[in-house]
Design a protein around this motif. Structure first.
Motif, PDB file in Angstrom:
ATOM      1  N   UNK A 159      79.478  23.268 -81.055  1.00 10.98           N
ATOM      2  CA  UNK A 159      80.251  22.031 -81.182  1.00 10.98           C
ATOM      3  C   UNK A 159      81.236  21.967 -80.016  1.00 10.98           C
ATOM      4  N   UNK A 160      80.793  21.359 -78.907  1.00 10.78           N
ATOM      5  CA  UNK A 160      81.626  21.296 -77.699  1.00 10.78           C
ATOM      6  C   UNK A 160      81.483  19.923 -77.071  1.00 10.78           C
ATOM      7  N   UNK A 161      82.617  19.309 -76.754  1.00 12.12           N
ATOM      8  CA  UNK A 161      82.636  17.996 -76.112  1.00 12.12           C
ATOM      9  C   UNK A 161      82.983  18.160 -74.632  1.00 12.12           C
ATOM     10  N   UNK A 162      82.102  17.670 -73.765  1.00 12.28           N
ATOM     11  CA  UNK A 162      82.326  17.806 -72.329  1.00 12.28           C
ATOM     12  C   UNK A 162      83.481  16.936 -71.850  1.00 12.28           C
ATOM     13  N   UNK A 163      83.734  15.829 -72.528  1.00 10.25           N
ATOM     14  CA  UNK A 163      84.824  14.921 -72.157  1.00 10.25           C
ATOM     15  C   UNK A 163      85.770  14.749 -73.340  1.00 10.25           C
ATOM     16  N   UNK A 164      86.932  14.167 -73.059  1.00  7.45           N
ATOM     17  CA  UNK A 164      87.897  13.897 -74.115  1.00  7.45           C
ATOM     18  C   UNK A 164      87.824  12.430 -74.516  1.00  7.45           C
ATOM     19  N   UNK A 165      88.827  11.956 -75.266  1.00  9.90           N
ATOM     20  CA  UNK A 165      88.800  10.585 -75.761  1.00  9.90           C
ATOM     21  C   UNK A 165      89.098   9.552 -74.675  1.00  9.90           C
ATOM     22  N   UNK A 166      89.347  10.015 -73.447  1.00 10.03           N
ATOM     23  CA  UNK A 166      89.502   9.117 -72.303  1.00 10.03           C
ATOM     24  C   UNK A 166      88.353   9.315 -71.324  1.00 10.03           C
ATOM     25  N   UNK A 167      87.316  10.045 -71.775  1.00 14.88           N
ATOM     26  CA  UNK A 167      86.105  10.305 -71.005  1.00 14.88           C
ATOM     27  C   UNK A 167      86.402  11.117 -69.745  1.00 14.88           C
ATOM     28  N   UNK A 168      87.396  11.968 -69.827  1.00 16.83           N
ATOM     29  CA  UNK A 168      87.786  12.841 -68.725  1.00 16.83           C
ATOM     30  C   UNK A 168      87.472  14.295 -69.072  1.00 16.83           C
ATOM     31  N   UNK A 169      87.278  15.126 -68.043  1.00 20.47           N
ATOM     32  CA  UNK A 169      86.834  16.495 -68.262  1.00 20.47           C
ATOM     33  C   UNK A 169      87.385  17.412 -67.183  1.00 20.47           C
TER      34      UNK A 169
END
Length: 342
Positions: free
Chosen positions: A32-42
């Motif tokens: 369970x890993x998201x490459x980006x955050x809630x602003x689509x930044x990484x």
């Protein structure tokens, strides 16, 4: 007074003999890993791979975030998280483009360690399955699952523009049929209850798909809980018996033990493993997996998984290694499993 050095070494050796599980050396899969955050930044792919190497994470599910948080003109400061202010969020399909581009740029050896899940679709739109099919056909073999699908998700549910997403609506029914057709597991966030209700208020929303789509492998994010629920209710006394029943009734159900489940369920306030949860995992040794649930920032990634070690150490060693690494790999599409090299 500290022990003399030779006596200290002897004491350590004796403790390892008495408690051999303390010497276990785990490798992990992050389910369970998201490459980006809630602003689509990484932070980017290089920090992610470095963090995986440092944390002995052999494999990771990598997904985007299916919504973007709006910086509303009424808000004087850019929010840092979806709950940072009262502005809404909107479904954001380009999140999958960002994930796909980052994975494609990697050499083949590194790509084998990352397992992209497609998430950028509106789960209340009955066109969602058509969009997903187009994405699958654009990149044959790239996507290895769907999710994290946001349905009941604390305050985020109310902040997202449009209809309330549910795991059992007509749009998601079409998505599940597509998932079965392509042999794709589905990582689903569907809270079992609200922040205030001390009963499984929303249980039917996930139980209905489990019953109606037996050929789909469902990974239930956070075992249906969230940190926001815990802030208001601490423990849900109905969670464990509900999971006991559901794991028996639905062989297509898998549980993501990401960070919000670690406490107050797996470990007590003193850091000791809960015996009832240990028993549940031992009864269903192939059905649990670990996840970090990081969102675009990868510093200390390994710490989220090694935090489970006290619980893993209390399990039989083979079961512990399955939970730490192998169970996630076993839910991937069958053709993908044949391509795994380590």
């Amino acid at each position: 007074m500290p022990l003399p050095h030779h006596r200290l070494l002897l004491a350590v050796a004796l403790s390892l003999l008495a408690y051999p599980t303390l010497a276990r050396d785990y490798h992990y899969s992050d389910a369970h890993l998201h490459y980006v955050d809630f602003f689509q930044e990484s932070d980017g792919m290089t920090p992610l791979l470095e963090a995986m190497a440092a944390g002995r994470i052999d494999h990771a599910l990598i997904s985007g975030i299916p919504v973007a948080k709006k910086w509303h003109e009424d808000e004087p400061k850019r929010p840092r998280y979806y709950a940072g202010d009262d502005a809404g969020a909107y479904w954001y399909s380009a999140t999958d483009v960002l994930v796909a581009d980052a994975v494609r740029r990697l050499p083949a050896e590194q790509r084998q360690r990352l397992h992209p899940f497609l998430s950028g679709f509106n789960p209340t739109d009955k066109n969602a399955d058509a969009h997903i099919r187009r994405m699958l056909e654009l990149d044959p073999g790239l996507w290895q699952g769907l999710g994290e699908v946001f349905t009941r998700h604390d305050d985020l549910t109310a902040l997202i523009y449009g209809d309330t997403p549910r795991a059992n609506n007509e749009a998601m029914t079409r998505v599940y049929h597509l998932a079965a057709e392509y042999d794709l597991p589905v990582l689903l966030h569907s809270n079992i209850t609200s922040k205030r209700e001390r009963n499984p208020l929303y249980l039917a929303e996930i139980e209905e798909p489990l019953r109606n789509h037996p050929h789909v492998r469902f990974i239930w994010a956070h075992a249906g809980t969230s940190m926001e629920i815990h802030r208001h209710q601490e423990q849900l006394d109905f969670l464990l018996p509900t999971l006991e029943r559901m794991l028996t009734d639905y062989p297509n159900l898998y549980i993501d033990l990401s960070w919000s489940v670690l406490r107050p369920y797996l470990l007590d306030k003193d850091g000791k493993p809960d015996k009832a949860w240990l028993q549940l995992v031992e009864q269903h040794p192939t059905r649990f997996m670990l996840g970090s649930d990081v969102v675009g920032r990868f510093e200390g990634l390994g710490d989220y998984l090694t935090a489970f070690n006290p619980f893993l150490d209390a399990l039989p060693e083979q079961v512990a290694r399955q939970v730490a690494r192998d169970n996630f790999l076993a839910v991937l599409p069958r053709k993908q499993q044949g391509q795994l090299t380590q």
